[in-house]
Design an enzyme around this catalytic site. Structure first.
Site, short mmCIF file in Angstrom:
data_model
loop_
_atom_site.label_atom_id
_atom_site.label_comp_id
_atom_site.label_asym_id
_atom_site.label_seq_id
_atom_site.Cartn_x
_atom_site.Cartn_y
_atom_site.Cartn_z
N ARG A 51 0.70 -1.11 0.07
CA ARG A 51 0.08 -0.03 -0.05
C ARG A 51 0.83 1.40 -0.01
NH1 ARG A 51 -1.35 2.27 4.28
NH2 ARG A 51 -1.72 0.25 5.63
N TYR A 105 -12.81 16.66 -17.79
CA TYR A 105 -13.16 15.21 -17.94
C TYR A 105 -14.66 15.02 -16.70
CZ TYR A 105 -13.76 10.50 -16.32
OH TYR A 105 -14.27 9.20 -15.73
N ASP A 177 -3.90 17.70 -16.20
CA ASP A 177 -4.18 16.46 -16.49
C ASP A 177 -3.62 16.32 -18.17
OD1 ASP A 177 -5.55 14.34 -17.65
OD2 ASP A 177 -7.26 14.49 -15.99
N LYS A 202 -5.49 5.22 -19.97
CA LYS A 202 -5.55 5.52 -21.42
C LYS A 202 -4.35 4.95 -22.14
CE LYS A 202 -9.82 6.71 -20.05
NZ LYS A 202 -9.79 6.76 -18.54
N1 PLP Z 1 -8.54 12.31 -16.66
C1 PLP Z 1 -9.19 12.27 -18.04
C2 PLP Z 1 -8.79 13.37 -18.80
C3 PLP Z 1 -10.03 11.03 -18.32
O1 PLP Z 1 -10.59 11.10 -19.48
C4 PLP Z 1 -10.09 10.34 -17.34
C5 PLP Z 1 -11.19 9.09 -17.61
O2 PLP Z 1 -11.83 8.78 -18.52
C6 PLP Z 1 -9.79 10.36 -15.92
C7 PLP Z 1 -8.98 11.24 -15.76
C8 PLP Z 1 -9.84 9.36 -14.98
O3 PLP Z 1 -9.24 8.14 -15.07
P1 PLP Z 1 -9.59 6.69 -14.58
O4 PLP Z 1 -10.90 6.11 -15.36
O5 PLP Z 1 -8.30 5.79 -14.85
O6 PLP Z 1 -9.66 6.97 -12.97
#
Ligand code: PLP
Length: 386
Positions: A51, A105, A177, A202
Site C-alpha cells: 500500500r 473530464y 491533466d 488510457k
Molecule cells: N482524466 C481524464 C482526462 C480522463 O478522460 C479520465 C477518464 O476517462 C480520467 C482522468 C480518470 O481516469 P480513470 O478512469 O483511470 O480513473
C-alpha cells in the site's frame, strides 16, 4: 557506462529499468508480494509494503515516468481518479480553494462539484482559454490552478503558458491533466507545470486492460502526495504495474500512429461537408490550432464531432460503425466511439453540459491502431447511411 537517452523512445524502454537486470530478466518481473522483510527502517513510510507504493514494480515505474516527462519524480496510483483525488487532498485542506478549467473530464468535474464542498474544498471554474477572466477567481485561500492539456470532450487547448505564469505569479501550484496529450505530445515539466496527472488506463497502458493513474512532477510535492496516498490507500496492484510498464514501452509508436491517423480522419470528416462541427486541435479551423502547433509534438488521437441530426443521427451513426467499439474510455489500440452525454459526462447536469458546449449529439472518437484506410471506409459508410 552511461547510456545515451536523449530520445523519448529510448527512455520509454530503458529508463528506470533495474540495473543490473534481476536474474537477467529482460522484462521487469512481477513482485506479487504484499510485504517485504524488515530491514530496520525507522519511519512507517520507509517500510516496504504494497500500500505504500514502493515494491520494485512501483519503484521502476516511478523512475521511468519521471524520466519520460523530464520531471524530478513520479508516483503511480490505483486509477486516474485516485491520482486526482490523492493529489488535491494532499495539497489542500478545509477552507482552501482551487481554480479549475470549466470543461473537464466528467469524473473530475463531478468530484470538484459534488464531493469537494462536503469536505470544505472550494472550486472556482474559469474559461481556461481566457486568461483575462482568471484574476476574478483568485481568493486569499486559492492554492491550485488546474487544467487539462486537451479538454475532454471538446478538444479545447487551454492557454497553458499563461496558466503556469498566472499560477506562479500568485503562489499557486500549477497542475495539468496530461492524459489526452500523453508524454509523447506534451511534457508538462518542460513548460513549468509543477505536476502532471495521467489516467494510465488510457494511452500510458494503451491496451484497454488496466485501470491505473500517475502523478509526475516536483519531488517535494510528490513526496507530500505519496504520504497522503499511504493513508487514502489507492495503491496500484503489482500486476497492473507490470501491464502499465509493458504498455509504456510502445507509447511512442502507438501515439505517433494515432496522431497521424486522427489528423487524417479529422480532415476527412471536416471535408465531407456532412458534419455540423469537427473538433480536433490539428485542424486549421480549430480556435487554438496555432497554440497547439507551438506547444505539442502532435495533436493527439482524440476528436469529437456533431451531425446535423442531433442525438438520433448520432446514435444511428454509431450503430452503423463496424470497427470502433461503442464504449467509454480512450487511448487503446482499438478505436472507441461514444456519446459523452451518455457516458463520460452523464454525471454533469444537461444545462451545465450545454453551457460548456457539450451537445447531447456530440460524438467522441478515440482513434486506435487499425489501418487508417479501413477506419475511413467504415466512417464514410456510416456517414452515408445517416
Ligand atoms: N482524466 C481524464 C482526462 C480522463 O478522460 C479520465 C477518464 O476517462 C480520467 C482522468 C480518470 O481516469 P480513470 O478512469 O483511470 O480513473
Amino acid at each position: 557506462m552511461k547510456r545515451p537517452m536523449r530520445g523519448i523512445d529510448t527512455r520509454l524502454i530503458h529508463a528506470g529499468e533495474p540495473d543490473p537486470l534481476i536474474e537477467g530478466a529482460v522484462s521487469m518481473p512481477i513482485f506479487q508480494s504484499s510485504t517485504f522483510a524488515y530491514r530496520g527502517e525507522g519511519d512507517y513510510h520507509a517500510l516496504r509494503y504494497i500500500r505504500l507504493n514502493n515494491t520494485p514494480n512501483h519503484d521502476a515505474l516511478h523512475r521511468k515516468l519521471a524520466v519520460v516527462e523530464s520531471a524530478e519524480s513520479a508516483l503511480v496510483l490505483a486509477s486516474g481518479m485516485a491520482a486526482i483525488t490523492t493529489t488535491l487532498m494532499a495539497l489542500m485542506g478545509a477552507g482552501d480553494r482551487m481554480i479549475a478549467q470549466d470543461c473537464l473530464y466528467g469524473g473530475t468535474h463531478d468530484l470538484m462539484r459534488h464531493e469537494f464542498p462536503r469536505i470544505g474544498l472550494g472550486v472556482d471554474f474559469v474559461d481556461a482559454c481566457d486568461p483575462a477572466s482568471w484574476p476574478q477567481a483568485l481568493t486569499p485561500h486559492t492554492r491550485v490552478f488546474y487544467v487539462e492539456t486537451i479538454s475532454n470532450p471538446l478538444m479545447r487547448v487551454a492557454d497553458l503558458r499563461a496558466a503556469v505564469a498566472f499560477a506562479h505569479a500568485h503562489g499557486l501550484i500549477a497542475i495539468v491533466d496530461n492524459t489526452f496529450a500523453s508524454p509523447i505530445n506534451f511534457r508538462p515539466a518542460e513548460h513549468g507545470f509543477d505536476l502532471s496527472i495521467h489516467s494510465g488506463t488510457k494511452y500510458l497502458g494503451g491496451h484497454s486492460d488496466i485501470v491505473a493513474g500517475a502523478v509526475i512532477g516536483r519531488a517535494d510535492l510528490i513526496a507530500r502526495i505519496n504520504r497522503t496516498a499511504a493513508h487514502l490507500g489507492g495503491s496500484l496492484d503489482p500486476h497492473a504495474c507490470f501491464l502499465l510498464h509493458r504498455g509504456l514501452k510502445t507509447l511512442g509508436v502507438r501515439v505517433r500512429h494515432q496522431n497521424q491517423a486522427a489528423l487524417t480522419i479529422a480532415r476527412f470528416l471536416a471535408g465531407s461537408g456532412r458534419l455540423a462541427k469537427v473538433n480536433y486541435p490539428g485542424l486549421e479551423t480549430h480556435p487554438e490550432r496555432a497554440r497547439a502547433g507551438e506547444l505539442f509534438d502532435g495533436f493527439g488521437g482524440m476528436l469529437s464531432f456533431e451531425l446535423p441530426g442531433g442525438v438520433a443521427a448520432a446514435d444511428a451513426f454509431i450503430a452503423h460503425l463496424t470497427l470502433p467499439v461503442s464504449a467509454p474510455s480512450l487511448g487503446g489500440v482499438e478505436s472507441l466511439v461514444t456519446r459523452p452525454a451518455t457516458t463520460s459526462h452523464s454525471g454533469m447536469p444537461r444545462e451545465e453540459r450545454e453551457r460548456a458546449g457539450i451537445g447531447d449529439g456530440l460524438i467522441r472518437l478515440s482513434v486506435g491502431l487499425e489501418s487508417v484506410e479501413d477506419l475511413l471506409e467504415d466512417l464514410g459508410a456510416a456517414l452515408a447511411a445517416c
